[in-house]
Design a protein around this motif. Structure first.
Motif, PDB file in Angstrom:
ATOM      1  N   MET A  24       0.962  -1.378  -0.154  1.00  0.00           N
ATOM      2  CA  MET A  24       0.115   0.139  -0.037  1.00  0.00           C
ATOM      3  C   MET A  24       0.724   1.203   0.151  1.00  0.00           C
ATOM      4  N   HIS A  25       0.340   2.232  -1.242  1.00  0.00           N
ATOM      5  CA  HIS A  25       1.662   3.597  -0.722  1.00  0.00           C
ATOM      6  C   HIS A  25       0.545   4.833   0.266  1.00  0.00           C
ATOM      7  N   THR A  26       1.812   5.116   0.501  1.00  0.00           N
ATOM      8  CA  THR A  26       0.998   6.300   1.284  1.00  0.00           C
ATOM      9  C   THR A  26       1.504   7.394   0.784  1.00  0.00           C
ATOM     10  N   GLY A  27       2.037   7.446  -0.771  1.00  0.00           N
ATOM     11  CA  GLY A  27       2.317   9.060  -0.597  1.00  0.00           C
ATOM     12  C   GLY A  27       1.691   9.670  -1.784  1.00  0.00           C
ATOM     13  N   LEU A  28       2.055  10.697  -2.392  1.00  0.00           N
ATOM     14  CA  LEU A  28       0.385  11.408  -3.023  1.00  0.00           C
ATOM     15  C   LEU A  28       0.873  10.662  -4.109  1.00  0.00           C
ATOM     16  N   THR A  29      -0.226  10.552  -5.209  1.00  0.00           N
ATOM     17  CA  THR A  29      -0.531   9.986  -6.772  1.00  0.00           C
ATOM     18  C   THR A  29      -0.092  11.315  -7.878  1.00  0.00           C
ATOM     19  N   VAL A  30       0.197  10.752  -8.582  1.00  0.00           N
ATOM     20  CA  VAL A  30       0.500  12.149  -9.849  1.00  0.00           C
ATOM     21  C   VAL A  30      -0.502  13.381  -9.683  1.00  0.00           C
ATOM     22  N   GLY A  31      -1.546  12.663  -9.812  1.00  0.00           N
ATOM     23  CA  GLY A  31      -2.562  13.928  -9.173  1.00  0.00           C
ATOM     24  C   GLY A  31      -3.281  14.895  -8.517  1.00  0.00           C
ATOM     25  N   GLU A  32      -2.819  14.166  -7.359  1.00  0.00           N
ATOM     26  CA  GLU A  32      -2.829  14.611  -6.199  1.00  0.00           C
ATOM     27  C   GLU A  32      -1.213  15.689  -6.065  1.00  0.00           C
ATOM     28  N   PHE A  33      -0.398  15.295  -5.976  1.00  0.00           N
ATOM     29  CA  PHE A  33       1.127  15.746  -6.550  1.00  0.00           C
ATOM     30  C   PHE A  33       0.765  17.628  -7.089  1.00  0.00           C
ATOM     31  N   TYR A  71       2.339   3.802 -11.934  1.00  0.00           N
ATOM     32  CA  TYR A  71       2.047   4.951 -10.792  1.00  0.00           C
ATOM     33  C   TYR A  71       3.167   5.529 -10.245  1.00  0.00           C
ATOM     34  N   ARG A  72       3.179   6.807 -10.380  1.00  0.00           N
ATOM     35  CA  ARG A  72       3.786   7.228  -9.669  1.00  0.00           C
ATOM     36  C   ARG A  72       4.185   8.205  -8.663  1.00  0.00           C
ATOM     37  N   TYR A  73       4.771   8.298  -7.678  1.00  0.00           N
ATOM     38  CA  TYR A  73       4.033   8.854  -6.224  1.00  0.00           C
ATOM     39  C   TYR A  73       4.350   9.181  -5.626  1.00  0.00           C
TER      40      TYR A  73
END
Length: 272
Positions: free
Chosen positions: A1-10, A41-43
């Protein structure tokens, strides 16, 4: 599970488009904190927000990508600041270069419709010291400045007394063919032994139409145009070098807007 921001959120947090973020990743400016190997996907992490803000500001200042990358990779504050200061200095130089044409255009638009006041003058031949060379048009200003300084230093070292203002003769080929003979001279009282580029010369006499140019060399073409128009309209222009007399120039005043140059155009004038 990723806790970072998605590219859209960032993108929303940083006001950088998804396309821009992908480009910055591709060119090595701002890589995601993590890339899911399965989905691609980038985070991004919140710690990368300040970096993104720095990149935005540097790119808004037209800093090349390679230089931005060097700033971000700098190991210490001093190195980073040196890189930024160097870029700001280049921007200031570019702005200064752009300012001169802007001022020149304003001067042209503000000129009176009647142009320069023109008088006729007989100039006698003069003994002088001078520097004479074939010069490319693109180099003429720097050559002219160097020649003036060299002649001034020679005068001071030899204790010679000028008998008139420094001047210049410029062959028509310098304008027409972008390469021609130029002579910068100083009339002197007494003989001088030639040294290096400096030689003794006799500045020929001439009949001239003369106009006064006030200000920097960037706008002296306007004064030449007034003289050329006048001599053509009255059918008195003749072949011969164009002539300048530096009544107040760079050796006298640092402010080029205070320079005063007499410009002479060769003419035919009957004694009758």
């Amino acid at each position: 599970m990723h806790t970072g921001l998605t590219v859209g959120e960032f993108s929303r947090v940083t006001h950088l488009s998804i396309k821009t973020l992908r480009h910055y990743h591709d060119v090595g400016l701002l890589a995601p904190a993590d890339v899911d190997r399965g989905t691609g996907y980038r985070y991004y992490s919140l710690d990368q927000v300040p970096t993104a803000q720095v990149i935005v500001r540097l790119r808004n200042l037209d800093m090349p990508v390679a230089d931005v990358r060097a700033v971000l990779a700098a190991e210490d504050v001093s190195t980073r600041n040196d890189l930024i200061t160097a870029h700001l200095a280049r921007l200031e130089d570019r702005l200064a270069q752009a300012q001169s044409p802007v001022e020149s255009l304003r001067d042209l638009l503000a000129r009176p419709a009647h142009g320069s006041a023109i008088e006729y003058r007989t100039v006698r031949e003069q003994p002088a010291i001078g520097i004479r060379e074939l010069v490319d048009r693109q180099d003429v200003v720097s050559w002219w400045q160097g020649a003036l300084g060299e002649l001034h230093g020679f005068l001071t070292a030899r204790g010679l007394r000028p008998t008139g203002p420094m001047g210049g003769l410029f062959a028509s080929e310098l304008l027409q063919d972008e390469r021609g003979e130029a002579l910068v001279f100083v009339p002197v009282d007494g003989a001088a032994r030639p040294v290096g580029r400096i030689s003794t010369v006799v500045v020929p006499g001439a009949e001239l139409a003369v106009a006064v140019h006030r200000g920097p060399l960037q706008t002296i073409d306007l004064t030449y145009a007034d003289l050329g128009t006048h001599t053509t309209r009255h059918e008195i222009g003749v072949a011969g070098p164009l002539r300048e007399f530096y009544l107040r120039g760079p050796l006298d005043l640092a402010d080029e807007h205070a320079w005063v140059t007499e410009v002479g155009w060769p003419i035919f004038r009957s004694n009758g």
